[in-house]
Design an enzyme around this catalytic site. Structure first.
Site, PDB file in Angstrom:
ATOM      1  N   THR A   1     -15.994   1.844   3.325  1.00  0.00           N
ATOM      2  CA  THR A   1     -14.540   1.942   3.432  1.00  0.00           C
ATOM      3  C   THR A   1     -14.144   3.416   3.452  1.00  0.00           C
ATOM      4  OG1 THR A   1     -14.103   2.055   1.054  1.00  0.00           O
ATOM      5  CG2 THR A   1     -14.326  -0.146   2.022  1.00  0.00           C
TER       6      THR A   1
ATOM      7  N   TYR B   1     -14.071   7.274 -13.072  1.00  0.00           N
ATOM      8  CA  TYR B   1     -13.977   6.098 -12.197  1.00  0.00           C
ATOM      9  C   TYR B   1     -14.657   4.905 -12.865  1.00  0.00           C
ATOM     10  CZ  TYR B   1     -14.801   3.002  -8.220  1.00  0.00           C
ATOM     11  OH  TYR B   1     -14.846   1.912  -7.383  1.00  0.00           O
TER      12      TYR B   1
ATOM     13  N   LYS C   1     -12.917   1.288 -14.187  1.00  0.00           N
ATOM     14  CA  LYS C   1     -13.340  -0.033 -13.732  1.00  0.00           C
ATOM     15  C   LYS C   1     -13.866  -0.882 -14.884  1.00  0.00           C
ATOM     16  CE  LYS C   1     -12.265   0.429  -9.375  1.00  0.00           C
ATOM     17  NZ  LYS C   1     -11.207  -0.409  -8.765  1.00  0.00           N
TER      18      LYS C   1
ATOM     19  N   ASN D   1      -6.121  -4.892  -5.700  1.00  0.00           N
ATOM     20  CA  ASN D   1      -7.248  -4.197  -5.101  1.00  0.00           C
ATOM     21  C   ASN D   1      -7.075  -2.688  -4.990  1.00  0.00           C
ATOM     22  OD1 ASN D   1      -9.649  -3.980  -3.107  1.00  0.00           O
ATOM     23  ND2 ASN D   1      -7.922  -3.194  -1.928  1.00  0.00           N
TER      24      ASN D   1
ATOM     25  N   ASP E   1       0.865  -1.180   0.000  1.00  0.00           N
ATOM     26  CA  ASP E   1       0.000   0.000   0.000  1.00  0.00           C
ATOM     27  C   ASP E   1       0.903   1.231   0.000  1.00  0.00           C
ATOM     28  OD1 ASP E   1      -1.984   2.119   0.939  1.00  0.00           O
ATOM     29  OD2 ASP E   1      -3.267   0.357   1.066  1.00  0.00           O
TER      30      ASP E   1
ATOM     31  N   ILE F   1     -19.248   0.101  -0.727  1.00  0.00           N
ATOM     32  CA  ILE F   1     -18.778  -0.605   0.456  1.00  0.00           C
ATOM     33  C   ILE F   1     -18.339   0.417   1.494  1.00  0.00           C
ATOM     34  CG2 ILE F   1     -17.189  -2.375   1.314  1.00  0.00           C
ATOM     35  CD1 ILE F   1     -19.141  -3.346  -0.856  1.00  0.00           C
TER      36      ILE F   1
END
Length: 256
Positions: free
Chosen positions: A196, A161, A165, A95, A42, A194
């Site tokens: 997050t 975005y 994807k 991810n 990360d 989600i």
């Protein structure tokens, strides 16, 4: 006679990007609980240390590297370090991602748009290229990419975005066809909204929080662990006939 298959992850080695929080952290912990050794990467070093601490608490084997996934050489070095540390690479979860600044296309900032594409698409590209090279040498492996429900349909105010994807979905499907006969299974998960840190800015746009909640027929947003469970399944032999899939895990939003 039907052959029963289990989540045979114990003893394997997994590589997870964007593991400093959210879905990546949940995925890393899921692999560790299932008995895999994990390399987590990360940009957020403090987040990585928190994730590593969680894995160590459950007795998992973990290594960390601070990596910018937009830099192909850095990603390749992290994959090489995984093999050096653990001896091989069996499972990869690409991810890492960013959401960008919500705006209609005509008002979108080009620098922000390029960053979204660099992280969301090129980050996956860099990961897959390095991971596939290792898996070809060792005779196989599994790769799961995090796409999005926005990679299956359009999403107003998040056009770039969504485009990034869609690109991940296309890359996943094509690479899956290229390597299916050589022991490498490649799939993607397509989460809805989600809970997050990455989704938090979306909720600050007037009206967007309610609008996004309304498109989930299940009546709530998703949890990182719900995506991690799917990643673990796709990485195991329990999903051995799943190749090139883009699985919507979105509370029903794309079923409408």
């Amino acid at each position: 006679m039907r052959e029963d298959k289990t989540m045979d992850i114990a003893g394997k080695v997994a590589f997870i990007t964007g593991a400093g929080s959210g879905i990546g952290r949940a995925s890393a912990c899921a692999f560790a609980r299932a008995g895999a050794s994990v390399m987590i990467v990360d940009m957020n070093e403090s987040g990585l240390m928190e994730t590593a601490g969680l894995i160590e608490e459950i007795g998992g084997a973990v290594a960390t590297m601070t990596v910018d996934v937009t830099d192909g050489s850095s990603v390749a070095a992290a994959v090489a370090a995984t093999v050096e540390r653990f001896g091989r690479l069996d499972c990869a979860h690409n991810n890492a991602g960013v959401g960008g600044t919500p705006a209609e296309l005509a008002e979108s900032d080009e620098a922000s748009a390029r960053q979204v594409m660099d992280v969301n698409f090129w980050g996956v590209f860099h990961g897959m290229r390095a991971q596939i090279a290792v898996m070809l040498r060792q005779g196989g492996g599994t790769i799961v990419n995090t796409a999005s429900a926005a990679g299956l349909v359009g999403l107003p105010s998040l056009s770039v975005y969504s485009a990034s994807k869609h690109a991940v979905v296309g890359l996943t499907k094509t690479a899956a066809l290229e390597y299916a006969t050589r022991g490498i299974r490649i799939n993607s998960v397509c989460p809805g909204v989600i809970e997050t840190p990455m989704s938090t800015p979306l909720f600050e746009v007037p009206g967007l929080h309610a609008a996004m909640a309304a498109v989930h027929p299940i009546g709530r947003f998703g949890l990182p662990t719900e995506i991690a469970d799917a990643v673990l399944w796709l990485s195991s032999s329990a999903s051995s006939f799943v190749v090139g899939a883009s699985i919507a895990i979105d509370g029903g939003s794309t079923a409408q």
